[in-house]
Design a protein around this motif. Structure first.
Motif, PDB file in Angstrom:
ATOM      1  N   TYR A  91     -17.244   0.151   2.797  1.00 33.43           N
ATOM      2  CA  TYR A  91     -15.889   0.591   2.460  1.00 33.43           C
ATOM      3  C   TYR A  91     -15.003  -0.641   2.564  1.00 33.43           C
ATOM      4  CZ  TYR A  91     -11.982   4.020   2.793  1.00 33.43           C
ATOM      5  OH  TYR A  91     -10.868   4.791   2.574  1.00 33.43           O
ATOM      6  N   TYR A 120       1.044   3.641   1.869  1.00 34.43           N
ATOM      7  CA  TYR A 120       1.470   4.136   3.183  1.00 34.43           C
ATOM      8  C   TYR A 120       2.640   3.344   3.770  1.00 34.43           C
ATOM      9  CZ  TYR A 120      -3.187   6.409   3.538  1.00 34.43           C
ATOM     10  OH  TYR A 120      -4.312   7.165   3.348  1.00 34.43           O
ATOM     11  N   HIS A 163       0.846  -1.190   0.000  1.00 36.09           N
ATOM     12  CA  HIS A 163       0.000   0.000   0.000  1.00 36.09           C
ATOM     13  C   HIS A 163       0.888   1.248   0.000  1.00 36.09           C
ATOM     14  CE1 HIS A 163      -2.740   3.137   1.524  1.00 36.09           C
ATOM     15  NE2 HIS A 163      -3.591   2.499   0.749  1.00 36.09           N
ATOM     16  N   HIS A 223      -6.754  10.292  10.016  1.00 34.19           N
ATOM     17  CA  HIS A 223      -7.318  11.389   9.216  1.00 34.19           C
ATOM     18  C   HIS A 223      -8.283  12.267  10.007  1.00 34.19           C
ATOM     19  CE1 HIS A 223      -5.848   8.619   6.127  1.00 34.19           C
ATOM     20  NE2 HIS A 223      -5.782   9.677   5.339  1.00 34.19           N
ATOM     21  N   SER A 274      -8.422   9.683  -3.423  1.00 36.32           N
ATOM     22  CA  SER A 274      -7.717   8.553  -2.786  1.00 36.32           C
ATOM     23  C   SER A 274      -6.208   8.784  -2.857  1.00 36.32           C
ATOM     24  CB  SER A 274      -8.050   7.262  -3.538  1.00 36.32           C
ATOM     25  OG  SER A 274      -7.388   7.261  -4.795  1.00 36.32           O
ATOM     26  N   THR A 275      -5.438   7.870  -2.279  1.00 39.57           N
ATOM     27  CA  THR A 275      -3.978   8.081  -2.257  1.00 39.57           C
ATOM     28  C   THR A 275      -3.392   8.072  -3.674  1.00 39.57           C
ATOM     29  OG1 THR A 275      -3.640   5.721  -1.791  1.00 39.57           O
ATOM     30  CG2 THR A 275      -3.664   7.212   0.088  1.00 39.57           C
ATOM     31  N   ASP A 278      -3.192   2.213  -4.275  1.00 37.71           N
ATOM     32  CA  ASP A 278      -4.261   2.452  -3.302  1.00 37.71           C
ATOM     33  C   ASP A 278      -5.102   1.181  -3.176  1.00 37.71           C
ATOM     34  OD1 ASP A 278      -5.977   2.436  -5.522  1.00 37.71           O
ATOM     35  OD2 ASP A 278      -6.536   4.546  -5.369  1.00 37.71           O
ATOM     36  N   SER A 279      -6.120   1.216  -2.334  1.00 38.24           N
ATOM     37  CA  SER A 279      -6.886  -0.011  -2.057  1.00 38.24           C
ATOM     38  C   SER A 279      -7.541  -0.562  -3.318  1.00 38.24           C
ATOM     39  CB  SER A 279      -7.988   0.278  -1.041  1.00 38.24           C
ATOM     40  OG  SER A 279      -7.452   0.918   0.063  1.00 38.24           O
ATOM     41  N   ASN A 338     -12.355  -0.984   3.892  1.00 38.78           N
ATOM     42  CA  ASN A 338     -11.776  -1.049   5.241  1.00 38.78           C
ATOM     43  C   ASN A 338     -12.796  -1.671   6.195  1.00 38.78           C
ATOM     44  OD1 ASN A 338     -10.431   0.981   3.662  1.00 38.78           O
ATOM     45  ND2 ASN A 338      -9.449   1.732   5.515  1.00 38.78           N
ATOM     46  N   SER A 387     -12.067   4.642  -1.338  1.00 37.99           N
ATOM     47  CA  SER A 387     -12.108   6.103  -1.351  1.00 37.99           C
ATOM     48  C   SER A 387     -12.055   6.627  -2.789  1.00 37.99           C
ATOM     49  CB  SER A 387     -10.938   6.665  -0.545  1.00 37.99           C
ATOM     50  OG  SER A 387      -9.730   6.218  -1.111  1.00 37.99           O
ATOM     51  N   GLU A 440     -11.182  10.452   4.067  1.00 44.37           N
ATOM     52  CA  GLU A 440     -11.326  10.038   5.464  1.00 44.37           C
ATOM     53  C   GLU A 440     -11.150  11.223   6.428  1.00 44.37           C
ATOM     54  OE1 GLU A 440      -8.738   6.718   6.221  1.00 44.37           O
ATOM     55  OE2 GLU A 440      -9.725   5.500   4.701  1.00 44.37           O
ATOM     56  N   HIS A 472      -7.615  13.502   1.759  1.00 47.05           N
ATOM     57  CA  HIS A 472      -8.217  12.166   1.612  1.00 47.05           C
ATOM     58  C   HIS A 472      -9.633  12.217   2.186  1.00 47.05           C
ATOM     59  CE1 HIS A 472      -8.790   7.837   2.087  1.00 47.05           C
ATOM     60  NE2 HIS A 472      -7.835   7.703   1.196  1.00 47.05           N
ATOM     61  N   MET A 495      -6.849  -5.766   3.816  1.00 45.15           N
ATOM     62  CA  MET A 495      -6.352  -5.758   2.429  1.00 45.15           C
ATOM     63  C   MET A 495      -5.903  -7.160   2.022  1.00 45.15           C
ATOM     64  SD  MET A 495      -4.219  -2.201   2.402  1.00 45.15           S
ATOM     65  CE  MET A 495      -5.107  -0.648   2.502  1.00 45.15           C
TER      66      MET A 495
HETATM   67  P1  13P Z   1      -6.667   4.491  -0.266  1.00 50.98           P
HETATM   68  O1  13P Z   1      -7.600   3.505  -0.858  1.00 50.98           O
HETATM   69  O2  13P Z   1      -6.938   5.893  -0.706  1.00 50.98           O
HETATM   70  O3  13P Z   1      -5.250   4.107  -0.548  1.00 50.98           O
HETATM   71  O4  13P Z   1      -6.866   4.537   1.305  1.00 50.98           O
HETATM   72  C1  13P Z   1      -6.715   3.422   2.131  1.00 50.98           C
HETATM   73  C2  13P Z   1      -6.657   3.769   3.552  1.00 50.98           C
HETATM   74  O5  13P Z   1      -6.558   2.959   4.409  1.00 50.98           O
HETATM   75  C3  13P Z   1      -6.741   5.171   3.864  1.00 50.98           C
HETATM   76  O6  13P Z   1      -6.502   5.402   5.174  1.00 50.98           O
END
Ligand code: 13P
Ligand code: SF4
Length: 327
Positions: A137, A27, A25, A199, A238-239, A41-42, A139, A154, A224, A222, A65
């Motif tokens: 979502y 991050y 990911h 966030h 999104s990221t 991103d996700s 998540n 996102s 979030e 973002h 994920m």
């Molecule tokens: P993204 O899908 O934008 O990468 O975000 C995932 C996430 O966990 C954001 O905190």
């Protein structure tokens, strides 16, 4: 060769022996991003996990994920380098048992209000609004996805809600993303009251301060983040959406309202531009758990497999597939 490079070489050799690919990911730690075959991103990671040809996927991210990768690619072994890497927001809604609220965030004080009692569940909200489709979502845990109608990320939340044949939708678990979706659709959105502690901490004062310090920079946030932050931002995405936005924008400076791990990729792929974190403490401790050492260990021992039982995997896959069908 440095110790880090020696370890990296060992991982790359093992990866070939196991016919594995490494997904990370946006991050993740810098050295983990550099090691990965694919960083995203996700939504991008879900699409890649669904289509990739290999025997093993090492998922450098958090557990939901890796679960999604296993749901979409059940014939592959999905390994999560750090079993403790979780997403606290995903645990804020359950199918039946009590949810987990603040226990994961030492030092972070949530200042909003919870709408639902702690023992309220996904099944309770479905009972309260019978027939209203549930948009989960990504998540979320696999069993929550299995109880939902469709997933979103996102990157595609508004599109997913718009695709549904209903004027009313239930969006879980992120209150902030849900409010953002509500602002961008005519449909009525019933929002769960979860949030991401990374966030949700951003305040309008943070935005004002960052704009004062960097008057020429655009603010990118973002979904979030809280709605007042999103309304004050120049762009919300999104990221990976942020990466595309900053790359195509003629602007030279950007204030980035998401987990600071993304700044590594933004800088690397846009060397002529400047990036500043909206807050320096936007760090997701769970995303930072994975290290080169833990990637090496799971590839060597083939442990930490994430596997979803078939009775959950099949309905959860339906929700993910419905989302992936939306272009
Ligand atoms: P993204 O899908 O934008 O990468 O975000 C995932 C996430 O966990 C954001 O905190
Ligand atoms: Fe979950 Fe927030 Fe970490 Fe993303 S940044 S994994 S939403 S806690």
């Amino acid at each position: 060769m440095s110790d880090q490079n020696i370890l990296r070489e060992k991982i790359l050799k093992l990866k070939e022996q196991r016919n594995a690919i490494i997904l990370a990911h946006n991050y993740q730690r810098e050295e983990v991003q550099d090691l990965a075959d694919f960083t995203g991103d996700s939504l991008e990671l879900s699409r890649t996990a669904a289509g990739v040809k290999c025997d093993v996927i090492v998922f450098c991210g958090v557990n939901f994920m890796a679960e999604s990768a296993s749901i979409l690619s059940p014939d592959k072994k999905v390994l999560l380098p750090e079993t403790g890497a979780c997403c606290p927001m995903a645990d804020m809604i359950t199918v039946s048992g009590p949810r987990n609220l603040m226990t994961f965030f030492p030092g972070y004080k949530f200042t909003g209000e919870y709408i639902f009692p702690v023992d309220f569940t996904l099944r309770d909200i479905k009972k309260r609004y019978p027939g209203v489709p549930v948009v989960a979502y990504v998540n979320t845990t696999a069993d929550v996805k299995a109880e939902s109608d469709i997933c979103c990320t996102s990157a595609n939340g508004v599109k997913v809600v718009e695709s549904l044949n209903s004027d009313k939708v239930i969006c879980i678990p992120d209150r902030n993303l849900s409010r953002w979706i509500a602002k961008n659709t005519k449909k009525e959105v019933i929002a769960w009251d979860g949030f991401c502690h990374v966030h949700d901490r951003v305040t309008p004062e943070d935005v004002n301060k960052a704009r004062q310090e960097h008057p020429d920079a655009l603010v990118v946030a973002h979904p979030e983040c809280r709605i007042e932050i999103l309304e004050a931002a120049d762009h919300v995405t999104s990221t990976s959406g942020m990466l595309r936005f900053v790359t195509s924008s003629p602007a030279k400076e950007f204030i980035i309202g998401t987990e600071t791990g993304l700044l590594y990729r933004l800088k690397k792929e846009n060397p002529g531009k400047m990036f500043y974190p909206l807050r320096k403490d936007m760090i997701c401790p769970n995303m930072k758990k994975t290290t080169l050492q833990s990637v090496f260990k799971v590839l060597e021992t083939m442990t930490n497999e994430v596997k979803v039982p078939e009775d959950i995997r099949i309905p959860a896959k339906k929700s993910l597939d419905r989302m992936l069908e939306i272009k």
